[in-house]
Design an enzyme around this catalytic site. Structure first.
Site, PDB file in Angstrom:
ATOM      1  N   ASN A  57      29.499 -38.436  67.591  1.00  0.00           N
ATOM      2  CA  ASN A  57      30.153 -37.311  66.926  1.00  0.00           C
ATOM      3  C   ASN A  57      29.892 -36.048  67.769  1.00  0.00           C
ATOM      4  OD1 ASN A  57      31.316 -35.582  64.916  1.00  0.00           O
ATOM      5  ND2 ASN A  57      30.842 -37.140  63.395  1.00  0.00           N
ATOM      6  N   CYS A 114      28.371 -35.666  60.374  1.00  0.00           N
ATOM      7  CA  CYS A 114      29.147 -34.426  60.431  1.00  0.00           C
ATOM      8  C   CYS A 114      28.221 -33.214  60.402  1.00  0.00           C
ATOM      9  CB  CYS A 114      30.131 -34.329  59.287  1.00  0.00           C
ATOM     10  SG  CYS A 114      31.109 -32.825  59.440  1.00  0.00           S
ATOM     11  N   ILE A 147      35.442 -27.691  60.486  1.00  0.00           N
ATOM     12  CA  ILE A 147      36.466 -27.953  59.462  1.00  0.00           C
ATOM     13  C   ILE A 147      35.784 -28.167  58.100  1.00  0.00           C
ATOM     14  CG2 ILE A 147      38.362 -29.504  58.779  1.00  0.00           C
ATOM     15  CD1 ILE A 147      39.010 -28.087  61.401  1.00  0.00           C
ATOM     16  N   ASN A 175      37.435 -43.437  57.726  1.00  0.00           N
ATOM     17  CA  ASN A 175      36.167 -42.781  58.055  1.00  0.00           C
ATOM     18  C   ASN A 175      35.694 -42.120  56.761  1.00  0.00           C
ATOM     19  OD1 ASN A 175      34.936 -39.932  58.779  1.00  0.00           O
ATOM     20  ND2 ASN A 175      34.648 -41.132  60.637  1.00  0.00           N
TER      21      ASN A 175
HETATM   22  C1  LIG Z   1      39.135 -30.952  64.542  1.00  0.00           C
HETATM   23  C2  LIG Z   1      38.167 -32.099  64.488  1.00  0.00           C
HETATM   24  C3  LIG Z   1      37.943 -32.750  63.268  1.00  0.00           C
HETATM   25  C4  LIG Z   1      37.046 -33.823  63.196  1.00  0.00           C
HETATM   26  N1  LIG Z   1      36.861 -34.471  62.005  1.00  0.00           N
HETATM   27  C5  LIG Z   1      36.040 -35.558  61.948  1.00  0.00           C
HETATM   28  C6  LIG Z   1      35.886 -36.299  60.737  1.00  0.00           C
HETATM   29  O1  LIG Z   1      36.517 -36.007  59.719  1.00  0.00           O
HETATM   30  N2  LIG Z   1      35.026 -37.356  60.739  1.00  0.00           N
HETATM   31  C7  LIG Z   1      34.326 -37.742  61.870  1.00  0.00           C
HETATM   32  O2  LIG Z   1      33.558 -38.700  61.822  1.00  0.00           O
HETATM   33  N3  LIG Z   1      34.486 -37.068  63.032  1.00  0.00           N
HETATM   34  C8  LIG Z   1      35.307 -35.991  63.094  1.00  0.00           C
HETATM   35  N4  LIG Z   1      35.469 -35.319  64.287  1.00  0.00           N
HETATM   36  C9  LIG Z   1      34.732 -35.775  65.490  1.00  0.00           C
HETATM   37  C10 LIG Z   1      35.605 -36.649  66.394  1.00  0.00           C
HETATM   38  O3  LIG Z   1      36.076 -37.797  65.720  1.00  0.00           O
HETATM   39  C11 LIG Z   1      34.814 -37.062  67.654  1.00  0.00           C
HETATM   40  O4  LIG Z   1      33.673 -37.793  67.259  1.00  0.00           O
HETATM   41  C12 LIG Z   1      34.336 -35.868  68.490  1.00  0.00           C
HETATM   42  O5  LIG Z   1      35.295 -34.846  68.490  1.00  0.00           O
HETATM   43  C13 LIG Z   1      33.997 -36.264  69.939  1.00  0.00           C
HETATM   44  O6  LIG Z   1      35.096 -36.847  70.593  1.00  0.00           O
HETATM   45  P1  LIG Z   1      36.156 -35.986  71.480  1.00  0.00           P
HETATM   46  O7  LIG Z   1      35.349 -35.165  72.443  1.00  0.00           O
HETATM   47  O8  LIG Z   1      37.024 -37.013  72.121  1.00  0.00           O
HETATM   48  O9  LIG Z   1      36.899 -35.111  70.518  1.00  0.00           O
HETATM   49  C14 LIG Z   1      36.353 -34.245  64.371  1.00  0.00           C
HETATM   50  C15 LIG Z   1      36.598 -33.587  65.593  1.00  0.00           C
HETATM   51  C16 LIG Z   1      37.484 -32.533  65.665  1.00  0.00           C
HETATM   52  C17 LIG Z   1      37.730 -31.858  67.000  1.00  0.00           C
END
Ligand SMILES: Cc1cc2nc3c(=O)[nH]c(=O)nc-3n(C[C@H](O)[C@H](O)[C@H](O)COP(=O)(O)O)c2cc1C
Length: 320
Positions: free
Chosen positions: A195, A133, A74, A102
């Site tokens: 992350n 990120c 993204i 965040n």
């Molecule tokens: C579409 C998308 C956008 C994300 N945007 C952010 C973000 O803006 N800031 C952040 O710290 N993590 C972001 N993440 C990471 C998630 O918060 C999380 O750390 C990561 O997806 C692992 O957890 P999950 O497997 O439950 O999704 C994003 C993840 C996804 C899938």
């Protein structure tokens, strides 16, 4: 009459009514899923990553499905901290659960400036610093892969706010415990692990990367065992609370993270599959406590049994 278990936990001074939090980037600005359920039921909400100025993010395609996972690039598209405070925050006042912002910056100074702005806003309960990120060219993960830089960012945010500071780590390092200890020493009150993991996918007909950014961050069930392992490592390395996340899809996944010692958990990609997942997890965790006669969720946290037949005792072996 059945007793109701106490589900509340404390993450670095932030007391939340249950350990289930929605993860940044998967729950919009906190107001987008209100028609699915009452977000006040959540332990806390972490909003989309915010920067000092608005960011358009990366060009599309920015998301690709992979087996048991999701690759996203993204690039932290967001409206910027000021527009968030002005336009989004007022509508969140009716939600009776802590809102955590965040944040990420292109420089240490930008992180500090954002902390100063957030400090003035009562409605924001805590700050999660994104130093992890993988999808932006400058800053982002670069801050999270070097212990000194990670500590400097943390120090600057901590110095500019009285709110609890949670640092979100990247798994894309050789030894995550080094970074975890560095941010703890710099004053972080809690740590989020993890992350996304760097990955890519290729369109074989076009012989091109499927993501316009070439690489992206892998999330979802595919990463759960690795995320769980990293949480276990970090829990053993630091004294501050750890928030676990990575591929949590249901209450059993959540329990695994709590048992290895996560004080709370975050639900990310699962929100994109079923927006009601977090609420389902809260209900199922409560039912689990009832059926196991657990009166306080903290009894489960860190209750990992080591030793016994086929298991090494805690501390028996040091990973080399
Ligand atoms: C579409 C998308 C956008 C994300 N945007 C952010 C973000 O803006 N800031 C952040 O710290 N993590 C972001 N993440 C990471 C998630 O918060 C999380 O750390 C990561 O997806 C692992 O957890 P999950 O497997 O439950 O999704 C994003 C993840 C996804 C899938």
């Amino acid at each position: 009459m059945a007793f109701l278990p106490d589900m509340s936990v404390d993450i670095g001074g932030l007391k939340i009514k249950n350990p289930v939090i929605t993860a940044s980037g998967t729950f919009g600005y906190g107001d987008e899923l209100t028609h699915f359920y009452d977000p006040s039921l959540l332990g806390a909400i972490i909003v989309k990553g915010l920067s000092l100025r608005p960011m358009p993010g990366n060009p599309p395609p920015r998301v690709v499905e992979t087996p048991c996972g999701l690759l996203n690039a993204i690039g932290l598209a967001n409206i910027g901290i000021e527009a968030f405070i002005r336009e989004k925050l007022p509508s969140l006042v009716k939600i009776k659960t802590p809102i955590i912002t965040n944040i990420y910056g292109h420089s240490i100074k930008q992180y500090a400036e954002m902390a100063k702005k957030i400090e003035k806003v009562d409605r924001i309960a805590a700050i999660e610093i994104n130093i992890s990120c993988p999808n932006i060219e400058e800053g982002g993960m670069a801050f999270g892969t070097d212990p000194d830089t990670a500590a400097m960012v943390t120090d600057q945010v901590v110095k500019n706010t009285t709110k609890p500071v949670i640092v979100k780590l990247t798994p894309n390092v050789t030894d995550i415990t080094i970074i975890a200890r560095a941010v703890e020493s710099a004053g972080a009150q809690a740590i989020s692990v993890t992350n996304t993991f760097l990955g890519m996918a290729v369109d074989v007909s076009a012989r091109r990367p499927k993501l316009a950014n070439t690489t992206g961050g892998l999330s979802g069930p595919a990463i759960k065992p690795i995320a769980l392992y990293l949480v276990h490592k970090v829990v053993e390395a630091v004294r501050i609370p750890v928030i676990g996340l990575g591929g949590i899809m249901d209450y059993k996944d959540a329990l695994e993270f709590l048992i290895v010692g996560a004080r709370a958990i975050q639900v990310g990609t699962a929100n994109l599959i079923n927006p009601k997942t977090a609420i389902q997890i809260i209900n199922d965790l409560t039912d689990f406590c009832l059926s196991e006669k657990i009166s306080n969720i903290n009894q489960i946290i860190g209750d990992l049994k080591m030793g016994g037949e086929g298991h090494e005792k805690k501390g028996d072996r040091k990973d080399k």
